[in-house]
Write a protein that holds these residues in place. Structure first.
Motif, mmCIF file in Angstrom:
data_model
loop_
_atom_site.group_PDB
_atom_site.id
_atom_site.type_symbol
_atom_site.label_atom_id
_atom_site.label_comp_id
_atom_site.label_asym_id
_atom_site.label_seq_id
_atom_site.Cartn_x
_atom_site.Cartn_y
_atom_site.Cartn_z
ATOM 1 N N ARG A 41 0.831 -1.349 0.233
ATOM 2 C CA ARG A 41 -0.065 -0.195 0.184
ATOM 3 C C ARG A 41 0.865 0.897 0.058
ATOM 4 N NH1 ARG A 41 -5.083 -1.003 1.247
ATOM 5 N NH2 ARG A 41 -5.743 1.413 1.634
ATOM 6 N N ILE A 42 1.431 1.574 -0.955
ATOM 7 C CA ILE A 42 2.129 2.904 -1.037
ATOM 8 C C ILE A 42 1.356 3.843 -1.927
ATOM 9 C CG2 ILE A 42 4.391 3.592 -2.508
ATOM 10 C CD1 ILE A 42 4.776 0.658 -2.722
ATOM 11 N N ASN A 93 -3.096 16.423 0.850
ATOM 12 C CA ASN A 93 -3.800 16.345 2.398
ATOM 13 C C ASN A 93 -3.733 15.437 2.664
ATOM 14 O OD1 ASN A 93 -6.473 15.631 3.858
ATOM 15 N ND2 ASN A 93 -7.136 16.373 1.650
ATOM 16 N N LEU A 94 -3.453 15.253 3.613
ATOM 17 C CA LEU A 94 -2.526 14.162 5.769
ATOM 18 C C LEU A 94 -3.984 13.563 5.963
ATOM 19 C CD1 LEU A 94 0.074 17.038 6.963
ATOM 20 C CD2 LEU A 94 0.645 14.756 6.004
ATOM 21 N N GLU A 95 -4.559 14.495 6.044
ATOM 22 C CA GLU A 95 -6.384 13.620 6.757
ATOM 23 C C GLU A 95 -6.688 12.575 6.137
ATOM 24 O OE1 GLU A 95 -9.786 14.512 9.600
ATOM 25 O OE2 GLU A 95 -8.726 16.297 8.090
ATOM 26 N N VAL A 96 -7.023 12.724 4.188
ATOM 27 C CA VAL A 96 -6.934 11.436 3.515
ATOM 28 C C VAL A 96 -6.154 10.459 3.436
ATOM 29 C CG1 VAL A 96 -7.831 11.658 0.873
ATOM 30 C CG2 VAL A 96 -8.547 13.709 1.973
ATOM 31 N N LEU A 97 -4.862 10.898 3.822
ATOM 32 C CA LEU A 97 -3.460 10.432 3.060
ATOM 33 C C LEU A 97 -3.392 9.101 4.561
ATOM 34 C CD1 LEU A 97 0.398 11.171 2.700
ATOM 35 C CD2 LEU A 97 -0.825 9.144 4.316
ATOM 36 N N ALA A 98 -4.015 10.157 5.611
ATOM 37 C CA ALA A 98 -3.684 8.786 6.906
ATOM 38 C C ALA A 98 -4.450 7.416 6.592
ATOM 39 C CB ALA A 98 -4.269 9.550 8.030
ATOM 40 N N THR A 99 -6.156 7.850 5.755
ATOM 41 C CA THR A 99 -6.908 7.186 5.553
ATOM 42 C C THR A 99 -6.978 5.968 5.053
ATOM 43 O OG1 THR A 99 -8.245 8.004 4.155
ATOM 44 C CG2 THR A 99 -8.723 8.496 6.243
ATOM 45 N N LEU A 100 -5.841 5.621 4.289
ATOM 46 C CA LEU A 100 -5.501 4.955 3.112
ATOM 47 C C LEU A 100 -5.045 3.982 3.812
ATOM 48 C CD1 LEU A 100 -4.509 7.503 0.539
ATOM 49 C CD2 LEU A 100 -6.460 5.745 0.586
ATOM 50 N N GLU A 101 -3.744 3.956 5.710
ATOM 51 C CA GLU A 101 -3.610 3.478 5.713
ATOM 52 C C GLU A 101 -1.944 2.863 4.958
ATOM 53 O OE1 GLU A 101 -5.748 0.475 7.712
ATOM 54 O OE2 GLU A 101 -7.091 1.837 8.357
ATOM 55 N N PRO A 102 -1.477 4.042 4.601
ATOM 56 C CA PRO A 102 -0.367 3.068 3.525
ATOM 57 C C PRO A 102 1.144 2.116 4.582
ATOM 58 C CG PRO A 102 -0.030 5.373 3.876
ATOM 59 C CD PRO A 102 -1.194 5.181 4.396
ATOM 60 N N ASP A 103 1.159 1.570 3.731
ATOM 61 C CA ASP A 103 2.893 0.941 4.379
ATOM 62 C C ASP A 103 3.798 1.140 4.338
ATOM 63 O OD1 ASP A 103 2.767 -0.032 2.105
ATOM 64 O OD2 ASP A 103 1.911 -2.156 2.787
ATOM 65 N N LEU A 104 4.272 2.301 2.753
ATOM 66 C CA LEU A 104 4.820 3.115 2.895
ATOM 67 C C LEU A 104 4.934 4.432 2.119
ATOM 68 C CD1 LEU A 104 8.013 3.328 2.162
ATOM 69 C CD2 LEU A 104 7.776 1.818 0.197
ATOM 70 N N ILE A 105 5.781 5.615 2.496
ATOM 71 C CA ILE A 105 5.642 6.835 2.016
ATOM 72 C C ILE A 105 6.651 7.552 1.182
ATOM 73 C CG2 ILE A 105 4.873 9.490 2.395
ATOM 74 C CD1 ILE A 105 2.939 8.617 4.356
ATOM 75 N N LEU A 106 6.010 7.463 -0.434
ATOM 76 C CA LEU A 106 7.315 8.220 -1.307
ATOM 77 C C LEU A 106 7.605 9.450 -1.518
ATOM 78 C CD1 LEU A 106 7.933 5.354 -3.464
ATOM 79 C CD2 LEU A 106 9.131 5.760 -1.958
ATOM 80 N N GLY A 107 8.324 10.410 -0.390
ATOM 81 C CA GLY A 107 8.161 12.077 -1.046
ATOM 82 C C GLY A 107 9.018 12.275 -1.172
#
Length: 304
Positions: A41-42, A93-107
């Motif tokens: 979940r990226i 949008n951090l709040e929407v991002l958090a709801t996705l429950e990713p296991d990795l974020i690339l920035g």
């Protein structure tokens, strides 16, 4: 903001209990992060990163929207049909991002350094140093982070093969001095070698006019410096976000006597190209489409 903080804290607590059994230490622009061996979940927070992931066969669950399009560039819209748009590179949008429950974020540090701690509270977060002229190095970096190093190396080798083949097919035309110009109502700039388009032209082997042969990004110019825009071929692009204003601005520059006196213009070799493909998208799909454009402009057989 309080609601957002509570949401992030709740997600962080859940993720603490769900620490992956197998992880690797990844050194990146913001430090060292434990990254799951097989992230599924990226989330990706750069446009060039989105193109890189798709090219590597990974559809992100969330991504920042494209600078043009609703919400994606046309050339990558289809594989992103199920991807959630998360604002822009500069306003995630951090709040929407958090709801996705990713296991990795690339920035990338250059865009999201100020929210790195908040991102890291949601999921393991890895950042490149910058974007733009680093897109090929970043693709390799993302591939390594995802455990797809072989795919990343193959993608870059394929691109290098295409640029070499085009350079060979051009023959003497490769000696053309290529000018790059961006017209915008806000500012008009001459683009130098450390730009997305400039680096690709250089990789093919094209020359640049003496006034543009600089290992720099770009420089804002006034009409008095139109002579510096000259070249054997002039490729120009324009921001179309405000179509009426942009069109009027472009017409103003292109009707100027100094522009009309350029040798490239008089020879009929000044050509408008896509702002998205030659400049703003900045990823590997756009890079290949730019090569398609060059093949078409020079009448070459396709290397695809």
């Amino acid at each position: 903001m309080r609601h957002l903080a509570r949401s992030l804290a709740a997600i962080a607590a859940i993720l603490t209990l769900a620490t992956p059994l197998s992880a690797r230490e990844i050194t990146h622009a913001m430090g060292v992060t434990d990254v799951p061996d097989s992230p599924e979940r990226i989330v990706v927070l750069t446009n060039e990163g989105t193109e890189a992931l798709l090219y590597l066969g990974v559809a992100p669950i969330g991504a920042v929207q494209s600078w043009h399009g609703n919400p994606w560039y046309e050339h990558i819209a289809a594989p992103l049909a199920d991807t959630v748009a998360l604002g822009t590179e500069l306003a995630v949008n951090l709040e929407v991002l958090a709801t996705l429950e990713p296991d990795l974020i690339l920035g990338t540090k250059v865009r999201q350094e100020n929210i790195y701690q908040q991102l890291s509270a949601i999921a393991p977060t890895v950042m490149s140093e910058t974007i733009g002229d680093e897109w090929q190095n970043n693709l390799k970096f993302y591939a390594d982070v995802l455990g797809r190093s072989a795919e990343g190396e193959a993608a870059l080798a394929e691109f290098a093969g295409r640029t070499a083949a085009i350079g060979d097919a051009l023959g003497d035309a490769k000696n053309d001095e290529i000018s790059l110009v961006r017209f915008s109502p806000n500012r008009t700039r001459i683009y130098y070698k450390q730009t997305f388009g400039g680096l690709i032209l250089d990789q093919i082997g094209f020359a640049r006019p003496a006034a543009q042969d600089k290992d720099e990004f770009a420089e804002e110019v006034t009409k008095e410096r139109i002579p510096e825009m000259d070249g054997d071929r002039i490729f120009y692009f324009s921001n179309d976000l405000n179509e009426q204003e942009a069109a009027a601005n472009l017409e103003d520059w292109l009707s100027d006597p100094l522009w009309l006196s350029l040798e490239g213009v008089k020879a009929g070799k000044a050509q408008r190209v896509s702002e998205i493909i030659w400049n703003s998208a900045g990823g590997i799909y756009a890079a290949h489409i730019m090569l398609d454009d060059i093949e078409a402009i020079y009448g070459l057989a396709s290397t695809r």
